[in-house]
Design an enzyme around this catalytic site. Structure first.
Site, PDB file in Angstrom:
ATOM      1  N   ARG A  89      -6.935 -70.354 -25.995  1.00  0.00           N
ATOM      2  CA  ARG A  89      -6.109 -70.637 -27.385  1.00  0.00           C
ATOM      3  C   ARG A  89      -5.367 -71.861 -26.946  1.00  0.00           C
ATOM      4  O   ARG A  89      -4.317 -71.919 -26.246  1.00  0.00           O
ATOM      5  CB  ARG A  89      -5.250 -69.453 -27.346  1.00  0.00           C
ATOM      6  N   ASN A 149       1.796 -61.616 -30.162  1.00  0.00           N
ATOM      7  CA  ASN A 149       2.406 -62.127 -29.071  1.00  0.00           C
ATOM      8  C   ASN A 149       3.471 -61.125 -28.512  1.00  0.00           C
ATOM      9  O   ASN A 149       4.351 -60.714 -29.249  1.00  0.00           O
ATOM     10  CB  ASN A 149       3.271 -63.299 -29.424  1.00  0.00           C
ATOM     11  N   GLN A 202       4.003 -67.236 -35.019  1.00  0.00           N
ATOM     12  CA  GLN A 202       5.493 -66.565 -35.032  1.00  0.00           C
ATOM     13  C   GLN A 202       6.551 -67.085 -35.884  1.00  0.00           C
ATOM     14  O   GLN A 202       7.380 -67.810 -35.749  1.00  0.00           O
ATOM     15  CB  GLN A 202       6.150 -66.808 -33.635  1.00  0.00           C
ATOM     16  N   TYR A 228       6.003 -59.652 -25.375  1.00  0.00           N
ATOM     17  CA  TYR A 228       6.633 -59.976 -24.294  1.00  0.00           C
ATOM     18  C   TYR A 228       7.541 -59.053 -23.503  1.00  0.00           C
ATOM     19  O   TYR A 228       7.595 -58.789 -22.348  1.00  0.00           O
ATOM     20  CB  TYR A 228       7.451 -61.388 -24.385  1.00  0.00           C
ATOM     21  N   SER A 248      10.292 -67.432 -35.820  1.00  0.00           N
ATOM     22  CA  SER A 248      10.877 -68.657 -35.131  1.00  0.00           C
ATOM     23  C   SER A 248      11.779 -69.237 -36.123  1.00  0.00           C
ATOM     24  O   SER A 248      12.739 -69.969 -36.054  1.00  0.00           O
ATOM     25  CB  SER A 248       9.865 -69.568 -34.585  1.00  0.00           C
ATOM     26  N   GLU A 288      -0.761 -63.618 -27.088  1.00  0.00           N
ATOM     27  CA  GLU A 288       0.102 -64.226 -26.117  1.00  0.00           C
ATOM     28  C   GLU A 288       0.623 -62.833 -25.388  1.00  0.00           C
ATOM     29  O   GLU A 288       1.211 -61.917 -26.181  1.00  0.00           O
ATOM     30  CB  GLU A 288       1.370 -64.842 -26.695  1.00  0.00           C
TER      31      GLU A 288
HETATM   32  C1  PNW Z   1       6.570 -67.593 -27.296  1.00  0.00           C
HETATM   33  N1  PNW Z   1      11.306 -63.124 -27.136  1.00  0.00           N
HETATM   34  O1  PNW Z   1       7.919 -67.410 -28.040  1.00  0.00           O
HETATM   35  C2  PNW Z   1       6.218 -68.905 -27.976  1.00  0.00           C
HETATM   36  O2  PNW Z   1       5.071 -68.485 -28.871  1.00  0.00           O
HETATM   37  C3  PNW Z   1       5.659 -69.742 -26.905  1.00  0.00           C
HETATM   38  O3  PNW Z   1       5.787 -70.969 -27.437  1.00  0.00           O
HETATM   39  C4  PNW Z   1       6.525 -69.705 -25.978  1.00  0.00           C
HETATM   40  O4  PNW Z   1       6.325 -70.588 -24.885  1.00  0.00           O
HETATM   41  C5  PNW Z   1       6.440 -68.403 -25.181  1.00  0.00           C
HETATM   42  O5  PNW Z   1       6.668 -67.353 -26.071  1.00  0.00           O
HETATM   43  C6  PNW Z   1       7.266 -67.827 -24.014  1.00  0.00           C
HETATM   44  O6  PNW Z   1       8.806 -67.981 -24.493  1.00  0.00           O
HETATM   45  C7  PNW Z   1       8.581 -66.491 -27.586  1.00  0.00           C
HETATM   46  O7  PNW Z   1      12.621 -63.292 -27.362  1.00  0.00           O
HETATM   47  C8  PNW Z   1       9.933 -66.655 -27.560  1.00  0.00           C
HETATM   48  O8  PNW Z   1      10.854 -61.986 -27.248  1.00  0.00           O
HETATM   49  C9  PNW Z   1      10.810 -65.511 -27.461  1.00  0.00           C
HETATM   50  C10 PNW Z   1      10.649 -64.272 -27.514  1.00  0.00           C
HETATM   51  C11 PNW Z   1       9.118 -64.118 -27.634  1.00  0.00           C
HETATM   52  C12 PNW Z   1       8.357 -65.041 -27.886  1.00  0.00           C
END
Ligand code: PNW
Length: 509
Positions: free
Chosen positions: A99, A330, A189, A332, A192, A398
């Site tokens: 990706r 995505n 996202q 995290y 953002s 992601e």
């Molecule tokens: C993503 N959160 O952003 C983005 O798609 C990427 O470009 C970035 O490098 C990656 O995650 C790591 O940060 C996020 O606060 C930023 O949970 C913040 C969050 C989640 C995704």
């Protein structure tokens, strides 16, 4: 910090992280594994061969102090010149797909489609062909945060005309690459928008709290839908690809069972999950009613004559409904939620949501301050999506973990294993998951953090001219998971040598 926990939270932790049974869960043969990056974060070559200026170029060039570690964001990992090595790394891992995103300004330097930069097109042709040579499928993101500055000069994502501009750009990309690309992500996202056009803490740095982010979200969703409808109408029959959108979907639980905390968590979910899911995947369409009510009420109280959340016309609702072949997730981290006291700027997105976030102290902490490991959250997120949106197809677009530069990245391995185990549980309980994408293939520019937070399976030596890439422990563990289709808890190699993966067991797509 209050750390009294919900009984259900305990149960889910036991189910997902306890792994109390001895059943071996496997990823089926047709489950896809991939790795991800994005153009601005890896390519470098910010003005090479006719590329135009993006909002990130402008943002960092005019405010260099915003790059936390003062790193060379203009060169990044220099993938513009190292794409063959990038593909070699993907072959070492043995992934099914890569990706990556297209830099809008590399193809259309001014953002508008009357002026195509063929050298930019050539770069992506080279990358795509190199991938396909080794049977690695490209998954292309059309937009990953790097808007043409020329379009920002006209208001960027707050200008409703961007829906058309994006559609024109998408058409150019489909014309050039749709013969070889089967997986598409329109935008990455839309959440953002809050930082980009509300708080103004990422590019383009527009501070317009409580108003700008909602304009951006609406227009970005519509731009997504326009690109989806374009593909559906003119390319799908011929090329049979799938088109989705990548959403930032994290999990949240109430900090304890008090009604106020449960309500706050519900509100938080509606503002961070359903705000994006509901217009596309619900039967009714439109933004979620609770979100509409909260913002309308607050707007009234604040003296606005209309809601700060723009309405979706019935035509727009129609265009959005069903406009995706999969949800790109995505995912995290997980947060604990309680209502906030009056503490945010009025008006603002945070004030509208009205919550305060925390976390359990025993959740492992990544290098990034916002990132903690709580694998059960991915499991619960999948169940939530299934319950509310009737078992849609999902793609984990992601998931990842940040560390320091070290090669023996044990915390990333622990995080990866935990989340993949949780995903196996979610699959067992009915979630339709097409594939899993590790963020990231290699260390890259983590936006304002520069290269101080490393997300790569491969380390990048940013001090070297060649931007040398070296496999971390996690790369070897991921490779092994892909080969064996199971998540072992204890396998460790004796050294970090890595060779091209043999493709046995690799699915033909
Ligand atoms: C993503 N959160 O952003 C983005 O798609 C990427 O470009 C970035 O490098 C990656 O995650 C790591 O940060 C996020 O606060 C930023 O949970 C913040 C969050 C989640 C995704």
């Amino acid at each position: 910090m209050e750390l009294i926990f919900l009984f259900p939270l305990f149960i889910s932790l036991a189910v997902v992280s306890g792994w109390s049974d001895n059943k071996v869960r496997t990823f089926k043969k047709d489950f896809l594994f991939g790795a991800a990056s994005s153009a601005y974060q890896v390519e470098g070559a910010w003005d090479a061969d006719g590329k135009g200026e993006s909002i990130w170029d402008r943002y960092f060039h005019s405010n260099p102090e915003l790059v936390a570690d003062n790193s060379d964001v203009d060169t990044a990992a220099d993938s513009y010149h190292n794409y063959e090595r990038d593909v070699e790394m993907l072959r070492e891992l043995g992934v099914d797909y890569y990706r990556f995103s297209i830099a809008w300004t590399r193809i259309l330097p001014t953002g508008r489609s009357h002026n195509i930069n063929e050298k930019g097109v050539q770069y992506y042709n080279n990358l795509i062909d190199e991938l396909l040579k080794y049977n690695i499928q490209p998954m292309v993101t059309l937009y990953h945060f790097d808007l043409p500055q020329k379009l920002q000069d006209l208001g960027g994502w707050t200008n409703p005309l961007i829906v058309g501009w994006f559609e024109d750009y998408a058409r150019v990309v489909f014309e050039k690459f749709a013969d070889r690309v089967k997986y598409w992500v329109t935008v990455n996202q839309p959440s953002s928008c809050v930082m980009a056009y509300g708080e103004g803490v990422i590019a383009p740095g527009v501070v317009f709290n409580g108003v700008g982010e909602y304009l951006c979200i609406k227009n970005m969703l519509l731009a997504h839908a326009a690109a989806y409808r374009l593909y559906e109408k003119e390319y799908k029959k011929k090329y049979k690809g799938s088109v989705g959108i990548a959403l930032e979907l994290n999990w949240s639980d109430p900090i304890n069972n008090k009604t106020a905390n449960v309500e706050a968590t519900d509100r938080y979910k509606q503002f961070t999950l359903d705000l994006y899911l509901h217009p596309i995947w619900s039967k009714q369409g439109d933004f979620p009613s609770l979100v509409k009510e909260v913002i309308a009420k607050k707007s009234r109280e604040q003296g606005f004559k209309r809601s700060r959340l723009p309405v979706l016309s019935s035509e727009e609702k129609q265009m959005l409904k069903g406009s995706a072949d999969f949800i790109g997730i995505n995912h995290y981290t997980t947060n604990l939620v309680k209502p906030s006291k009056a503490q945010y700027i009025v008006p603002s997105f945070n004030d509208d949501v009205g919550v305060e976030l925390s976390y359990r102290k025993d959740w492992m902490q990544a290098k990034s301050p916002w990132l903690r490991s709580a694998p059960y959250g991915l499991y619960k997120l999948c169940l939530y999506i299934n319950k509310h949106y009737d078992y849609p197809k999902v793609f984990i677009t992601e998931h990842g973990w940040s560390t320091s530069q070290a090669l023996w990245d044990n915390s990333r391995v622990e995080n990866l294993r935990g989340y993949l185990k949780a995903l196996l549980f979610a699959i067992e309980d009915g979630t339709e998951v097409i594939g899993y994408t590790a963020w990231s293939l290699m260390d890259n520019v983590e936006w304002n953090a520069g290269v101080s937070e490393r997300f790569g399976l491969y380390e990048v030596d940013f001090d070297s001219k060649e931007k040398t890439r070296t496999a971390r422990l996690s790369a070897l563990v991921y490779k092994r998971i892909i080969e064996k289709r199971i998540v072992e808890s204890d396998w460790t190699p004796t050294n970090l040598d890595i060779n091209i993966s043999n493709k046995e067991g690799r699915v033909e797509l």
